[in-house]
Design a protein around this motif. Structure first.
Motif, short mmCIF file in Angstrom:
data_model
loop_
_atom_site.label_atom_id
_atom_site.label_comp_id
_atom_site.label_asym_id
_atom_site.label_seq_id
_atom_site.Cartn_x
_atom_site.Cartn_y
_atom_site.Cartn_z
N VAL A 117 0.85 -1.20 0.00
CA VAL A 117 0.00 0.00 0.00
C VAL A 117 0.88 1.25 0.00
O VAL A 117 0.61 2.20 -0.71
CB VAL A 117 -0.97 -0.02 1.20
N GLN A 118 1.95 1.24 0.79
CA GLN A 118 2.83 2.41 0.84
C GLN A 118 3.53 2.61 -0.50
O GLN A 118 3.71 3.74 -0.96
CB GLN A 118 3.85 2.25 1.97
N GLN A 120 2.35 1.73 -3.42
CA GLN A 120 1.34 2.20 -4.39
C GLN A 120 1.03 3.69 -4.13
O GLN A 120 0.77 4.44 -5.06
CB GLN A 120 0.06 1.38 -4.28
N ASN A 121 1.06 4.09 -2.89
CA ASN A 121 0.80 5.50 -2.57
C ASN A 121 1.94 6.38 -3.05
O ASN A 121 1.74 7.55 -3.38
CB ASN A 121 0.60 5.69 -1.09
N ARG A 122 3.14 5.89 -3.11
CA ARG A 122 4.28 6.67 -3.56
C ARG A 122 4.26 6.86 -5.06
O ARG A 122 4.79 7.84 -5.57
CB ARG A 122 5.59 5.98 -3.16
#
Length: 123
Positions: A117-118, A120-122
């Motif tokens: 998730v982190q 993909q958020n970046r």
């Protein structure tokens, strides 16, 4: 009362056979009769006592064999119970280890999800 003489016959066999077929009884009791009765009573009593003692000894032998067999069964049962208890303890330890390993795997999966998730958020 006197006993009739044995029947006279030409051969001795038929005379004795005639006496056996037609016995003559007298009410006289002499020492020979008493001794004969004593021997019969002693023989029967000895047979009864001997049979009793023999039966008693056989029962004691069977009882001892039964005790040995019972002790063997009890030993096997005790061994089986101990093995069963050890296996139960091992199963519980295994289940505890698997739960701990499953927790670690679930935490690792949770950590991977967080990282994905982190990432993909970046992007």
């Amino acid at each position: 009362m006197t006993q009739d003489p044995l029947p006279v016959a030409s051969d001795g066999v038929s005379a004795w056979l005639g006496a056996m077929v037609h016995p003559h009884f007298t009410p006289d009791i002499n020492l020979g009769h008493l001794l004969h009765a004593l021997v019969v009573v002693t023989t029967v009593g000895g047979g009864i006592v001997g049979g009793y003692l023999s039966l008693r000894r056989d029962l004691e032998v069977q009882r001892a064999e039964f005790r040995v067999a019972l002790a063997g069964h009890e030993a096997r049962l005790t061994f089986a119970e101990r093995v069963h208890d050890e296996r139960r303890v091992e199963d519980r330890q295994f289940q505890a280890e698997m739960r701990a390993a499953l927790d670690r795997v679930m935490q690792a999966i949770g950590g991977l999800r967080t990282e994905l998730v982190q990432k993909q958020n970046r992007k």
